[in-house]
Enzyme design. Structure first.
Site, short mmCIF file in Angstrom:
data_model
loop_
_atom_site.label_atom_id
_atom_site.label_comp_id
_atom_site.label_asym_id
_atom_site.label_seq_id
_atom_site.Cartn_x
_atom_site.Cartn_y
_atom_site.Cartn_z
N GLY A 167 -18.77 38.92 -26.90
CA GLY A 167 -18.09 38.57 -25.67
C GLY A 167 -18.53 37.31 -24.97
O GLY A 167 -18.59 37.28 -23.74
N ASP A 227 -19.13 25.70 -26.79
CA ASP A 227 -19.22 26.88 -27.65
C ASP A 227 -20.18 26.67 -28.81
O ASP A 227 -19.94 27.12 -29.93
CB ASP A 227 -17.85 27.32 -28.18
CG ASP A 227 -17.91 28.71 -28.82
OD1 ASP A 227 -18.89 29.44 -28.58
OD2 ASP A 227 -17.00 29.06 -29.59
#
Length: 572
Positions: free
Chosen positions: A196, A314
């Protein structure tokens, strides 16, 4: 909720073989995992040292050309392929498939001893972006531990597959996340982190009692301390993302769990150079994109290093490798980051060196090898990012697949990924009701590096200095894990479906075999009855693998994304 388990009858000869093995077996405990079993593979990276190395040398450079398929197992319903790491203890191989299904197989013959299929909410699974793959199990105290996509952890009897306990940890109906990574067993505890990074949650890591399944503690990777909460402006910690979705390791000398954490949410921020005070999540966003040390007994934070403060790319730190080494009287921890850098720490996570594994990096100009400080960040505002494209691609210069360290050669074998992407940065608002929704903050597209082409490579490097000894290139980045052995071999399962064996000293290819579908999972070696085996999971179609057909075409256009097999090799 009904629990389902299945025990299958075996032929008498198989039962006798397993009984003999069990009679001589020792309990799988912390000491045994720490030692790294000669014939076994007891935890995700083989032992707590995370070497992903087998000390068995029966298969070696002189005879690897005689390697052939010994047996195969088809788990069925392999939606999005297979990504798990098999484990082996006392002649029994355990592995997980899609939908958190678990299998116990005779390691010599492949015959099924038992299988466990948890009952899952199919409607929930269909809503989850990362579903339904599972990356592995843990062994300890006569049990097999597995997490599920609906937020549960099971403790199964290792001999029968019977459910001994079941613990619900996450409200997956609301949060739409669960567990895809393997747990870690150590010192009577089962540690597991939630998926998540891109979801508006707080990225919990849990510890459970291995005997009862009772929760011992929970650490929040997003604002888990008062210090950390101050690094999230405008109370953005409430929807901060995080997570620790791959298993870390255990350092018994310091009684510490070492773990990597995921990126914050939204994944891409629009604050530009003013990220400290502006944007969706002002500040450094502790403890996302970090490596952390937690006391195994209490879950209290002991030390940390944030590899990428305010990660806007990311390139998180959830890669689960913490390679424990000793050199010249110094103890080191080597940890790869998705951004394409490899960090070298002492055992308290103080930076000792940082080196580049990949060439195409432009999200920073560099990272200070003495302090770990980022030099020349590249932050974005709303709009398109095309010239130059951001490098590496969202899949990272390094992915979650494991590298390998050989104590025999002193080299670290690791896959690097050379690719970039264009972006369209967008302002987003976290969606938390009635159900949490993915919060990326950009559209993105894979693109070649400026003036070059996309490719992958296996490097053999000094793990402390990063000095390269040799390299093997691939037309597309491999997504499977790497295995090295005492037989002076390095095994790489590539994305096209070919398993390669190389000379660990020179990189010369000595053998290959096409398994018929791409690899994106684990590879291990073990021995049963004096015979060495190599086991690899095959089956393509995870989130990163989904990018291959539209970008590379060729074999990937016809490669299925809903099947898989465990393929096991031995000498003919």
């Amino acid at each position: 909720m009904r629990k389902q388990w299945l025990s299958l009858a075996l032929p008498a000869v198989v039962v006798a073989t397993l009984a003999a093995s069990a009679a001589s077996a020792q309990a799988v405990d912390t000491a045994r995992i720490e030692a790294g079993g000669q014939n076994d593979w007891l935890t995700y990276h083989g032992s707590y040292k995370s070497h992903h190395y087998s000390p068995i040398a029966q298969i070696n450079t002189n005879n690897v050309a005689n390697l052939g398929v010994a047996w195969m197992h088809i788990p069925g319903r392999s939606t999005r392929g297979l990504q798990s790491m098999p484990l082996v203890a006392d002649g029994v191989l355990y592995y997980s498939g899609s939908y958190s299904r678990v299998f116990a197989l005779n390691g010599a013959s492949g015959e099924v001893i038992w299988s466990f299929f948890p009952e899952l909410d199919e409607a929930l699974i269909s809503r989850q972006t990362h579903s339904p793959y599972n990356r592995g199990v843990a062994l300890g105290e006569g049990k097999v531990f597995v997490g599920t996509m609906d937020g549960r952890v099971f403790g199964l009897d290792a001999k029968t597959g019977k459910v001994l306990w079941e613990t619900k940890l996450i409200d997956s109906q609301k949060l739409t996340v669960g567990f895809t990574g393997a747990p870690l067993y150590a010192k009577g505890s089962v540690i597991i982190g939630a998926q998540g990074g891109e979801w508006p949650g707080r990225g919990p890591i849990f510890s459970l009692d291995a005997t009862t399944g009772k929760k011992k503690w929970e650490f929040l990777t997003v604002a888990g301390t008062e210090e950390a909460m101050k690094t999230w402006g405008n109370e953005s910690w409430r929807t901060g993302g995080g997570g620790g979705w791959m298993p870390g390791t255990y350092d018994s000398e310091t009684n510490t769990i070492l773990w990597g954490t995921a990126n914050p949410a939204p994944l891409y921020d629009w604050s530009g150079a003013d990220y400290k005070t502006q944007g969706a999540r002002p500040g450094d966003n502790l403890y996302t994109t970090s490596v952390i040390g937690l006391d195994i007994d209490t879950g209290k934070l002991k030390f940390y290093h944030q590899e990428l403060p305010h990660d806007a790319w990311d390139f998180d730190s959830s890669v689960g490798e913490f390679v424990m080494l000793e050199r010249d009287g110094q103890k080191y921890v080597v940890h790869p980051n998705k951004g394409g850098f490899v960090f070298v720490y002492d055992r308290n996570l103080k930076v000792k060196n940082v080196w580049r594994l990949v060439e195409n990096i432009n999200f920073v100009k560099d990272i200070d090898p003495k302090t770990g400080a980022l030099i020349g960040r590249r932050d974005f505002s709303v709009g398109k990012v095309t010239e130059p494209p951001l490098c590496p691609f969202i899949g990272g210069g390094i992915s979650w697949n494991a590298g390998s360290y050989s104590p025999k050669t002193g080299l670290y074998y690791k896959i690097g990924q050379e690719w970039c992407m264009t972006l369209d940065i967008q302002k987003t608002t976290p969606v938390t009701t009635p159900q949490v929704q993915l919060n990326i903050g950009a559209d993105f597209k894979m693109t070649p590096p400026p003036g070059g082409e996309i490719y992958g490579h296996l490097d053999a490097r000094d793990p402390i200095t990063g000095a390269k000894k040799w390299e093997v290139r691939y037309p597309e980045p491999p997504l499977g894990s790497v295995l090295s052995t005492a037989g002076n071999l390095v095994f790489v399962p590539d994305s096209r479906g070919v398993l390669h064996a190389y000379d660990a000293e020179t990189g010369a290819e000595l053998w290959k075999h096409n398994n018929g579908t791409g690899h994106q999972g684990g590879i291990v070696s073990y021995s049963v009855g004096g015979k060495q085996y190599i086991a690899v999971t095959a089956g393509f179609g995870g989130m990163l693998a989904d990018e291959y057909a539209p970008n590379f075409g060729g074999v990937y256009k016809s490669m299925p994304r809903d099947d898989g097999a465990l393929v096991v090799f031995s000498l003919k």
